[in-house]
Write an enzyme that holds these catalytic residues in place. Structure first.
Site, PDB file in Angstrom:
ATOM      1  CD  GLU A 136      46.998  43.679  35.175  1.00  6.11           C
ATOM      2  OE1 GLU A 136      46.283  44.576  35.636  1.00  6.11           O
ATOM      3  OE2 GLU A 136      46.569  42.808  34.393  1.00  6.11           O
ATOM      4  N   GLY A 171      50.347  37.868  31.619  1.00  5.97           N
ATOM      5  CA  GLY A 171      51.604  38.629  31.660  1.00  5.97           C
ATOM      6  C   GLY A 171      51.431  40.128  31.602  1.00  5.97           C
ATOM      7  CB  ILE A 197      47.448  41.542  28.619  1.00  6.68           C
ATOM      8  CG1 ILE A 197      48.202  40.787  27.526  1.00  6.68           C
ATOM      9  CG2 ILE A 197      46.204  42.206  28.057  1.00  6.68           C
ATOM     10  CD1 ILE A 197      47.410  39.645  26.912  1.00  6.68           C
ATOM     11  CD  GLU A 254      58.290  25.878  33.041  1.00  6.48           C
ATOM     12  OE1 GLU A 254      58.780  25.265  34.003  1.00  6.48           O
ATOM     13  OE2 GLU A 254      57.431  26.764  33.154  1.00  6.48           O
ATOM     14  CG  ASP A 311      49.797  28.505  33.227  1.00  3.24           C
ATOM     15  OD1 ASP A 311      50.456  29.050  34.123  1.00  3.24           O
ATOM     16  OD2 ASP A 311      49.381  29.110  32.214  1.00  3.24           O
ATOM     17  CE  LYS A 355      48.714  32.181  33.261  1.00  2.00           C
ATOM     18  NZ  LYS A 355      49.495  31.771  32.055  1.00  2.00           N
ATOM     19  N   GLY A 367      57.240  35.599  29.821  1.00  3.44           N
ATOM     20  CA  GLY A 367      58.561  36.144  29.549  1.00  3.44           C
ATOM     21  C   GLY A 367      58.946  37.145  30.623  1.00  3.44           C
TER      22      GLY A 367
END
Lengths: 436, 436
Positions: B133, B138, B140, B194, B205, B209, B311
């Site tokens: 998950e 993150g 959600i 970053e 990234d 996803k 986060g």
């Protein structure tokens, strides 16, 4: 090819949602079989009256019966799908199904909120699955996230727009300046409100959903009777205009929160009432008949789930998702996690709920009025956030917005204001949510 | 009291997310035990270097080890939690764990997108659970709804803002009119980007996803290599201003859709690129580092999931939810539904994706320019929705917005426009999504 035994459904009810379930089961049969690992078959469809015109349904007419209980008891039924609604006879059917080990899928929010315990107990007794995603917020996958995804977190608050009819009415009042009656008429004409709109406009429907959400979020049994409920029938065009002037809109919110009661003990507060929320809040832009639920959790932070809360297709989508889940569980001989009520938190009275008030007063235009009014707030320990004075002579008005305070103190403040000579009338009292 | 055997975790990685997982396991121990039905214990924590300052963690320092593979292989480990990231050695560890029947929880989107098949195959071999998950959006709860709640429906399209760094940068450019470089600097200073922002700003990234979402939504294996990817480094302040003028904002979107390819066969299209969306679209108001994913399904209609996409705490919330799920499954001796890839849809090339273009051209201010330009669009069978002409003499410009057309036809149109004498330059080309 290995023939897998089909999973057989008893469908109770064949109205808008039931007919859509039948249609989707037929249309997506190949996909559903692949996802479940076995075909899903309809063993029977219980209806109140035979022969009613249900349009062309892709199903053998011989499957219809008026004997729901007989259908539920049949040995060749694995899963009972109840889309009838109401407390009885739905409860009897579902309890019978669950006790005998049949899985149950239901969209029945009224029953779950009134006596969900009876269903969960029957499910535990029969070691059966009880799924009810469609009971809250229609198609929005909300209950499974609460039941599962967020089980590693601590939910602190759930704030939702969970009734499409009232949201349609309030959206219309906000957009056009119409009053409640006029907006309700429009909603009825467009099919967004039922002929008897009481359950929606008086907040009963939202209160049932609030109870279900609170039970899941806080691992405690909360029933409809625990929910403080106010509907939207008293929201006026003037209230909506006041909200607009403050950069807010009015929504019927269901709010379930966890926090200390007056003795400091952990407890739950659950309420449904109209409230002003800032237009910048994510819930403010949820218009028309859409639903959205805002969830706050300690680690996850703020989450929102948005989608269609009612209607045949969206509700059927949620029912079908549950059918797939319980069918899979049966095939692998397992059961979903049972009811989680270990926290067993008490529900604290509405008087202890901390809210904010927006109060419009018509006052005499005299020196010292503001001082007197402010004194009343101070006496009840209610802190004022903002005051706006306007008008003069006979139509002077004061608009006061408070900081958060216990509901009881706010109510007592309003009561005392009402008794003051210098207060001609209290034009409106609205709660304010969602923001500083 | 019956003593239940604890569920024992091997935690691989103890950075921001890992440390938060340790903290939450400790802080919510009583709740987690109640929800799972057994205590969850940490058997060991694998780190790259011992002795690094990780702040005060509520855990026995003796649990730390640098031998991750040794930890994974230990007999007293039930669940392996991987929060290291990267392809190797994470893949070796997870495959080893899953093959030997240990459950795995991972947040590793890069690995899942590159070689999720290896993990799913190992899970099938070891009859073990693989949960992830936290790998997309993150905190959600998004994957469980896709994996389960919507399994009775047919998802047609998933449109998401799934990268917080780029959303922060684009939100800043929209709010202040800043250019990309300036906005990136601000994001870096505030910790939203970053030191090496390549994976975020070049869309790697988001593409990872997108592959994970497409696999789940369409019951097919989609890898990062299948995703058409464009980052945001070439989005200019002028593009943002053009979007504003059209009532739009620019977002980096991941879009996965199902539909017929050029031969009419069912197929999947997956792409990540910046696009203009109307400000009225629910995704337009997703600001800063928030994530949101918009899902369209045949019966459910439009759904949106919103929350924090990154986060330590939000990611740890998702990891903990998965830990609770796999721990429960172990206790009841069951396994979650395995990978669903029965549809096995092909991925169609980007050239066949149907999109809309917004094209700004600097043109010579002469009679017949519009006719010539329009002729180029017509030649490629691209229908024009709107044209705006402005300026005169040396700085005349044309802004053309098309209807939906195959990407290849649009690209060929732009290529031919670039070769026209009357076109001084093509100031910007942006795709337009989400709306008529």
């Amino acid at each position: 090819m290995i023939m897998v035994k089909p999973v057989r459904l008893a469908l109770l009810g064949c109205g808008t949602v039931g007919a859509e379930v039948v249609r989707l089961l037929h249309e997506q049969a190949a996909d559903l079989t692949a996802r479940v690992g076995a075909p899903i078959e309809i063993a029977g469809i219980a209806v109140r009256r035979m022969g009613r015109d249900r349009g062309p349904l892709p199903v053998d007419p011989a499957l219809f019966t008026t004997d729901a209980l007989g259908l539920v008891k049949r040995d060749d039924v694995d899963v009972v799908v109840e889309v009838v609604g109401g407390i009885e006879p739905a409860r009897t059917w579902l309890v019978e199904a669950l006790r005998s080990g049949k899985s149950a899928v239901t969209a029945n929010k009224a029953l779950l909120a009134e006596d969900g315990g009876a269903l969960h107990d029957a499910a535990a007794e029969g070691r059966a699955d009880l799924y009810y995603e469609a009971s809250v917020a229609g198609a929005i996958p909300l209950l499974r996230p609460l039941r599962e995804s967020l089980h590693g977190d601590r939910i602190t608050r759930v704030t939702g727009i969970v009734n499409g009819t009232t949201n349609f009415i309030l959206s219309a009042m906000d957009a056009t300046g119409a009053g409640f009656t006029e907006a309700l008429e429009e909603a009825t004409e467009l099919g967004y409100a039922e002929a008897d709109p009481t359950a929606d406009v008086e907040g009963f429907d939202a209160a049932a959903k609030a109870a279900i959400l609170a039970s899941l979020a806080f691992h405690s049994r909360v029933t409809a009777a625990d929910v403080h409920r106010e509907g939207i029938t008293e929201v006026t065009a003037a209230d909506v205009a006041s909200a607009k002037a403050m950069g807010c809109t009015i929504k019927l919110l269901c709010i379930a929160s966890r926090g200390p009661d007056s003795t400091g003990a952990d407890s739950v507060s659950v309420r449904v009432h109209p409230a002003m929320i800032p237009r910048t809040h994510p819930l403010a832009s949820v218009g028309d008949a859409f639903n959205a639920v805002f969830v706050e959790a300690e680690a996850a932070g703020q989450l929102m789930f948005y989608g269609r809360g009612a209607g045949g297709s969206p509700t059927a989508s949620a029912v079908l998702g549950d059918i797939v889940a319980v069918a899979r569980n049966r095939l692998s001989g397992v059961r979903a996690p049972s009811e989680s009520v270990y926290a067993d938190l008490p529900v604290r009275p509405m008087g202890e709920a901390v809210t904010r008030y927006h109060i419009s007063l018509d006052v005499a235009d005299r020196a010292g009025v503001l001082a007197t009014v402010a004194g009343v707030f101070a006496k009840h320990d209610v802190s004022i956030a903002t005051v706006r004075q306007s008008g003069r002579a006979d139509d002077a008005s004061l608009v006061v917005v408070t900081h958060g305070a216990p509901e009881a103190a706010l109510a007592a403040t309003v009561e005392q204001l009402r008794g003051l000579d210098i207060v001609r009338s209290i034009a409106s009292v609205l709660r304010v949510e969602g923001g500083a």
